[in-house]
Scaffold this motif. Structure first.
Motif, PDB file in Angstrom:
ATOM      1  N   GLU A 166       2.010   7.421   0.368  1.00 30.06           N
ATOM      2  CA  GLU A 166       1.102   6.807  -0.611  1.00 30.06           C
ATOM      3  C   GLU A 166       1.851   6.434  -1.888  1.00 30.06           C
ATOM      4  O   GLU A 166       2.529   7.249  -2.508  1.00 30.06           O
ATOM      5  N   GLY A 167       1.751   5.195  -2.274  1.00 31.33           N
ATOM      6  CA  GLY A 167       2.361   4.737  -3.515  1.00 31.33           C
ATOM      7  C   GLY A 167       3.837   4.396  -3.395  1.00 31.33           C
ATOM      8  O   GLY A 167       4.440   3.917  -4.358  1.00 31.33           O
ATOM      9  N   MET A 168       4.455   4.642  -2.224  1.00 28.69           N
ATOM     10  CA  MET A 168       5.882   4.381  -2.081  1.00 28.69           C
ATOM     11  C   MET A 168       6.175   2.990  -1.539  1.00 28.69           C
ATOM     12  O   MET A 168       7.300   2.512  -1.630  1.00 28.69           O
ATOM     13  N   LEU A 169       5.171   2.362  -0.923  1.00 26.11           N
ATOM     14  CA  LEU A 169       5.351   1.007  -0.394  1.00 26.11           C
ATOM     15  C   LEU A 169       4.295   0.099  -1.011  1.00 26.11           C
ATOM     16  O   LEU A 169       3.239  -0.121  -0.441  1.00 26.11           O
ATOM     17  N   GLU A 170       4.591  -0.419  -2.176  1.00 31.17           N
ATOM     18  CA  GLU A 170       3.664  -1.311  -2.858  1.00 31.17           C
ATOM     19  C   GLU A 170       3.700  -2.698  -2.213  1.00 31.17           C
ATOM     20  O   GLU A 170       4.646  -3.057  -1.502  1.00 31.17           O
ATOM     21  N   ALA A 171       2.680  -3.481  -2.488  1.00 28.91           N
ATOM     22  CA  ALA A 171       2.551  -4.799  -1.861  1.00 28.91           C
ATOM     23  C   ALA A 171       3.743  -5.703  -2.161  1.00 28.91           C
ATOM     24  O   ALA A 171       4.145  -6.519  -1.320  1.00 28.91           O
ATOM     25  N   ASP A 172       4.363  -5.553  -3.354  1.00 30.24           N
ATOM     26  CA  ASP A 172       5.468  -6.452  -3.699  1.00 30.24           C
ATOM     27  C   ASP A 172       6.696  -6.213  -2.829  1.00 30.24           C
ATOM     28  O   ASP A 172       7.578  -7.068  -2.739  1.00 30.24           O
ATOM     29  N   THR A 173       6.748  -5.044  -2.169  1.00 32.72           N
ATOM     30  CA  THR A 173       7.865  -4.781  -1.245  1.00 32.72           C
ATOM     31  C   THR A 173       7.927  -5.846  -0.165  1.00 32.72           C
ATOM     32  O   THR A 173       9.001  -6.313   0.221  1.00 32.72           O
ATOM     33  N   PHE A 174       6.774  -6.252   0.323  1.00 33.16           N
ATOM     34  CA  PHE A 174       6.694  -7.167   1.452  1.00 33.16           C
ATOM     35  C   PHE A 174       6.868  -8.626   1.047  1.00 33.16           C
ATOM     36  O   PHE A 174       7.000  -9.491   1.900  1.00 33.16           O
ATOM     37  N   ALA A 175       6.867  -8.887  -0.262  1.00 30.14           N
ATOM     38  CA  ALA A 175       6.993 -10.260  -0.743  1.00 30.14           C
ATOM     39  C   ALA A 175       8.447 -10.654  -0.988  1.00 30.14           C
ATOM     40  O   ALA A 175       8.737 -11.821  -1.262  1.00 30.14           O
ATOM     41  N   GLN A 176       9.365  -9.693  -0.894  1.00 25.83           N
ATOM     42  CA  GLN A 176      10.763  -9.988  -1.190  1.00 25.83           C
ATOM     43  C   GLN A 176      11.349 -10.963  -0.161  1.00 25.83           C
ATOM     44  O   GLN A 176      11.044 -10.885   1.029  1.00 25.83           O
TER      45      GLN A 176
END
Length: 218
Positions: A166-176
């Motif tokens: 929880e909280g370690m994989l924010e949505a912006d991770t996937f936008a890189q």
């Protein structure tokens, strides 16, 4: 990643099992209560189940090393490595709820946490990108391990995994951009070939789930 320490711990657990037979006795005690969906080879099914548990535990260091390598290739090591370190710590410093668990029997619980942690990461990537970060499906193996551990305790472990991620994989991770490039490489023949060294663990050992009832023919 200190997977060398994990391997040493696992080898110690194997020696403990050879001396005590604790896991074998536990599995034998569970035999009658196994879920009917768990299908074992008719030849020496007890040995097949014990081999499944041993392989499930043994595979954790390799899985974490592979996941770390994939994260590096995808350019998101800084996001994924902390999660993998949590999986590593599940082994080296187990949560308090695992107090008193030891040997290969005890490491089944820690292995479940580690496998489920990687599965949770994959689930989040599938939700955002339509593809897993690591093209490795441990779902069936995890379901079998869940049943062997026991519903109530395995559910506690699942909650520990969710809390850790929880909280370690924010949505912006996937936008890189690096993640998008790795997504494209997942369909590359070289990537597919590399991951074929990870065949379905349960199927490889002859332990499977039959989730649908068989339909009689004729």
């Amino acid at each position: 990643m200190n997977t060398a320490a994990l391997r040493e711990l696992i080898q110690h657990a194997h020696r403990h099992e050879a001396e005590t037979g604790h896991l074998a006795r536990r599995l034998e005690a569970q035999w009658e209560g196994l879920h009917p969906a768990i299908r074992l080879p008719p030849e020496n099914p007890h040995a097949a189940l014990a081999a499944f548990v041993a392989a499930y535990v043994d595979e954790v260091p390799e899985l974490l090393d592979a996941a770390a390598e994939v994260a590096l290739e995808a350019g998101i090591e800084d996001r994924i490595k902390p999660i993998l370190k949590v999986a590593e710590q599940f082994f080296l410093q187990p949560p308090a709820l695992m107090a008193g668990h030891e040997g290969l029997d005890g490491l089944l619980d820690e292995a479940y946490l580690a496998h489920r942690l990687v599965e949770e990461v994959n689930d989040r990537y599938i939700a955002h990108l339509g593809q897993p970060l690591i093209p490795l499906d441990t779902t069936v193996a995890n379901l079998i391990a869940h049943q062997l551990i026991g519903e109530a305790f395995a559910n506690q472990l699942d909650e520990a995994v969710r809390h850790a991620v929880e909280g370690m994989l924010e949505a912006d991770t996937f936008a890189q951009d690096s993640v998008q490039r790795y997504r494209e490489r997942l369909s590359d023949p070289h990537t597919e070939a590399a991951w074929k060294r990870w065949p379905c663990l349960s199927r490889r050992l002859g332990v499977e789930l039959q989730l649908e009832p068989r339909v009689a023919l004729g």
